[in-house]
Design a protein around this motif. Structure first.
Motif, PDB file in Angstrom:
ATOM      1  N   UNK A  22      87.281   0.896  64.097  1.00  0.00           N
ATOM      2  CA  UNK A  22      86.876  -0.308  63.381  1.00  0.00           C
ATOM      3  C   UNK A  22      87.987  -0.823  62.468  1.00  0.00           C
ATOM      4  N   UNK A  23      88.767   0.105  61.924  1.00  0.00           N
ATOM      5  CA  UNK A  23      89.933  -0.327  61.145  1.00  0.00           C
ATOM      6  C   UNK A  23      90.907  -1.097  62.026  1.00  0.00           C
ATOM      7  N   UNK A  24      91.072  -0.624  63.260  1.00  0.00           N
ATOM      8  CA  UNK A  24      91.980  -1.320  64.184  1.00  0.00           C
ATOM      9  C   UNK A  24      91.376  -2.649  64.639  1.00  0.00           C
ATOM     10  N   UNK A 248      79.705  -5.010  65.663  1.00  0.00           N
ATOM     11  CA  UNK A 248      81.050  -4.426  65.754  1.00  0.00           C
ATOM     12  C   UNK A 248      81.058  -3.012  66.308  1.00  0.00           C
ATOM     13  N   UNK A 249      79.926  -2.320  66.225  1.00  0.00           N
ATOM     14  CA  UNK A 249      79.905  -0.921  66.679  1.00  0.00           C
ATOM     15  C   UNK A 249      78.512  -0.574  67.190  1.00  0.00           C
ATOM     16  N   UNK A 250      78.470   0.010  68.391  1.00  0.00           N
ATOM     17  CA  UNK A 250      77.211   0.533  68.939  1.00  0.00           C
ATOM     18  C   UNK A 250      77.533   1.633  69.923  1.00  0.00           C
ATOM     19  N   UNK A 251      76.917   2.787  69.754  1.00  0.00           N
ATOM     20  CA  UNK A 251      77.122   3.888  70.689  1.00  0.00           C
ATOM     21  C   UNK A 251      75.993   3.902  71.712  1.00  0.00           C
ATOM     22  N   UNK A 276      82.972  -1.924  69.400  1.00  0.00           N
ATOM     23  CA  UNK A 276      83.536  -0.597  69.626  1.00  0.00           C
ATOM     24  C   UNK A 276      82.376   0.345  69.941  1.00  0.00           C
ATOM     25  N   UNK A 277      82.671   1.394  70.697  1.00  0.00           N
ATOM     26  CA  UNK A 277      81.552   2.241  71.127  1.00  0.00           C
ATOM     27  C   UNK A 277      81.987   3.677  71.329  1.00  0.00           C
ATOM     28  N   UNK A 278      81.072   4.594  71.020  1.00  0.00           N
ATOM     29  CA  UNK A 278      81.183   5.989  71.435  1.00  0.00           C
ATOM     30  C   UNK A 278      80.186   6.176  72.568  1.00  0.00           C
TER      31      UNK A 278
END
Length: 524
Positions: A22-24, A248-251, A276-278
Motif C-alpha cells: 500500500x505504501x508503494x 485499495x486492499x482486499x484479500x 492490492x491483495x493477499x
C-alpha cells in the motif's frame, strides 16, 4: 522515523509485507488525503464461520501494520453481498421448506428461517457483526442491498451499462458455450416474481439506466437497472464495488484467483484499478474438504470459543495465511499452548523480533504481561485424570505446583481452567482408556513407584523428570525411551500422548500418582 517504524519497514512478518504494498500504491498518500480503504466481503448465504471472520481479522492485521508504517488515514469496510440470489437452501438452518419457496430471490428479501430478523441476510449479517464487535474490530458494515436500493451504486451502474460490450468481451471468453448464450453483466430483478434473473439483457439507455429483458412470463420488459431493480453478476459487481468505493486492499482465497484477474480487468474498464491483495489458502475440515457455509462443515465462531479463548483463535488464524490449514476442534489445545509460548518470548525480544511475533499483531503491540505457570495441555491431562472435576478441585491440585496461586492472582489461568474442563468433558473423557501394562512396563512402573516413594517432600518437577528418565533408561534403554513415555501415558493417563511427566506428577501429587501406578499394576 521511530525505531519501530524502521524495523517494520524491514520486517518479514506477512502483515508488514502486505502493508508495504500500500505504501508503494500511494507513496504520497491518496489524493485529497482520502483514507486508504480496506475491504472484506461476506456472502450471507449461510451462517458465518471462522473462515468468514478470518478475512476481517487478517485484513485488520494488515491495516494495523500499515498504521505502523504510515500516518495516512484508513478505513475498513465489511461488505455483505446480500443482494445475491439464494441459489440453494443451506443444510444447517431450520425451516428449509419455507426457504425453498424463495429460491432465486435476493438474500435480503428472503424471510429469516430463525424468525428473529427481517430477512435471512439480516440474520446472518447480525451474527457476523456481533462477533466482529466482540473482538472490538474497527470497521464499517456496508450492505449491498442498501447500496443498490438506496441508489448509491446508480452512477457506477451507469458506467457499467456504458461499457457493457467491453465487459462482455472480458467475460464471454471465460464461459462455456451454453452459459455465453444467456450471460449478462446485469441481472434484473423480475417485476413479477422478485427473482434475480439470469437472462440476456439489452441496454436501452445507459445514461438513464434503462435496460430490456424477457421476464419469466415471456414478456419483454423495459425497466430501470437502478435503485435496487437489478444487480450485477458477482465478478462485475466485485469490480464495480472496488471502483465505486475506492477499495485499495482486499484479500481472497486461491479459489478466486481467476475471478480476481477478470474483475481486475473490468475495474480498469470502469476507470479504476484493482486493489492490492493477499491470496490465501483455504481452510479445510477434518476430512480435508473445503469449508462451506451452505454445507455447514466448518467450525462456527461460537464452537471455538466454547473450548478456547479469543486469542487462541486469533493466533491460529494469524499463522501462515498462504498455506492450507485444517480447521477443527482438535486443534484448539495446541493453538492455546503455542500462543502462550510466543507470548512468553515477547517481553525479552528486540523490536525487530517482536514485529515477527504473532502475539504482537494479535494484541496490536500491547501484549498482556501475565504469565502462565502451567500449559493448557497439562491442565487437560490433569482434568482428564480427575474425571468430573470442579474448578475448585483443579485449583486444589494447582496448589501443589504453583504455591500461593489463586484465581484472583492468576485470572488467565482461571479462565483456561474453564476451557480445559469443557474440552476434557466433551472430547478427552470419551476417548480415555487406560490399558494394562505388559511385563516389562510393569517392572518399570514398580521401579518408578519405588523411586517416587523415596523422594523428599520438596522434590521439584525437574527432580521427578530425572527419575522418569533414569527409570526408562534402566528398563527400556536410552534408545527406547519413547516406548517408556508412551507406556506411562497409555497406562496411567489413558492417552497415547501426554505431558512432561515430571510436571504432571508435581501437579497431580506424588501420592496420587502412586495410586495411578497401583491401579495400572492391578490390571496386569
Amino acid at each position: 522515523m521511530t525505531d519501530l517504524r524502521t524495523a517494520a519497514l524491514e520486517s518479514k512478518a506477512w502483515p508488514f509485507e502486505e502493508a508495504r504494498k500500500l505504501l508503494a500504491r500511494w507513496p504520497e498518500g491518496k489524493p485529497g488525503g482520502a483514507p486508504i480503504l480496506f475491504e472484506t466481503g461476506y456472502g450471507p448465504s449461510g451462517l458465518p464461520h471462522i473462515g468468514t471472520f478470518m478475512e476481517v481479522m487478517r485484513t485488520t492485521l494488515v491495516r494495523r501494520a500499515f498504521a505502523t508504517l504510515s500516518d495516512a488515514p484508513t478505513r475498513l469496510v465489511a461488505f455483505s453481498d446480500d443482494m445475491d440470489g439464494m441459489r440453494k437452501v443451506p443444510d444447517n438452518v431450520p425451516n428449509g421448506a419455507m426457504l425453498a419457496e424463495h429460491l432465486g430471490k435476493p438474500l435480503s428479501r428472503v424471510p429469516d428461517p430463525f424468525g428473529t430478523h427481517d430477512s435471512f441476510a439480516a440474520h446472518n449479517n447480525a451474527r457476523l457483526r456481533a462477533f466482529l464487535d466482540r473482538f472490538e474490530f474497527e470497521y464499517e458494515f456496508v450492505s449491498a442491498a442498501d447500496q443498490y436500493s438506496g441508489g448509491r451504486f446508480d452512477d457506477a451502474l451507469k458506467v457499467v451499462l456504458r461499457n457493457f460490450d467491453a465487459i462482455q468481451g472480458v467475460m464471454l471468453p471465460t464461459l462455456r458455450a451454453e452459459r455465453r448464450a444467456t450471460y449478462s453483466p446485469v441481472l434484473p430483478i423480475s417485476p413479477t416474481t422478485g427473482v434475480v434473473l439470469q437472462v440476456p439483457v439489452e441496454v436501452v439507455d445507459a445514461d438513464a439506466g434503462r435496460i430490456a429483458f424477457v421476464d419469466e412470463s415471456g414478456e419483454r420488459v423495459v425497466q430501470s437497472a437502478l435503485g435496487g431493480l437489478a444487480k450485477l453478476q458477482w465478478k462485475v459487481d466485485w469490480a464495480m464495488r472496488w471502483v465505486a468505493l475506492g477499495v485499495d486492499y482486499e484479500m481472497y482465497g486461491k479459489d478466486l484467483i481467476d475471478s480476481g484477474v477478470q474483475s481486475g480487468r473490468i475495474a480498469r474498464i470502469l476507470g479504476g484499478r484493482p486493489p492490492e491483495a493477499l491470496i490465501y489458502e483455504m481452510f479445510l475440515d477434518e476430512r480435508g474438504e473445503k469449508i462451506s457455509k451452505s454445507k455447514g462443515n466448518g467450525l462456527s465462531i461460537d464452537e471455538w470459543l466454547t473450548y478456547g479463548p479469543d486469542e487462541s483463535l486469533g493466533f491460529y488464524i494469524y499463522r501462515e495465511p498462504r498455506k492450507a490449514k485444517s480447521l477443527h476442534l482438535g486443534l484448539i489445545p495446541r493453538a492455546i499452548d503455542d500462543y502462550w509460548q510466543f507470548r512468553a518470548a515477547w517481553p525479552t525480544q528486540e523490536p525487530k523480533e517482536r514485529l515477527g511475533n504473532p502475539v504482537h499483531h494479535i494484541h496490536d503491540g500491547h501484549v498482556p504481561t501475565e504469565t502462565l505457570p502451567v500449559s493448557f495441555g497439562l491442565l487437560l491431562n490433569l482434568v482428564g485424570v480427575l474425571g468430573n472435576a470442579s474448578r475448585e478441585q483443579v485449583w486444589g491440585y494447582l496448589a501443589n505446583y504453583v504455591p500461593d496461586a489463586t484465581a484472583a492472582s492468576h485470572p488467565e489461568l482461571d479462565r483456561l481452567i474453564g476451557y480445559a474442563l469443557a474440552y476434557a468433558r466433551d472430547f478427552v473423557a470419551p476417548t480415555l482408556s487406560r490399558r494394562a501394562p505388559d511385563e516389562r512396563e510393569a517392572d518399570a512402573l514398580r521401579q518408578f513407584d519405588d523411586e517416587l516413594a523415596a523422594l523428599p517432600a520438596d522434590a521439584s518437577a525437574e527432580d521427578i523428570q530425572n527419575l522418569v528418565y533414569e527409570t526408562g533408561k534402566a528398563v527400556f534403554g536410552k534408545e527406547a525411551l519413547r516406548d517408556w513415555f508412551r507406556a506411562l501415558y497409555e497406562t496411567l493417563l489413558g492417552t497415547s500422548q501426554g505431558p512432561r511427566m515430571g510436571s504432571f506428577v508435581a501437579l497431580y501429587g506424588v501420592e496420587n500418582t502412586r495410586a495411578l501406578i497401583a491401579e495400572a499394576l492391578g490390571r496386569v
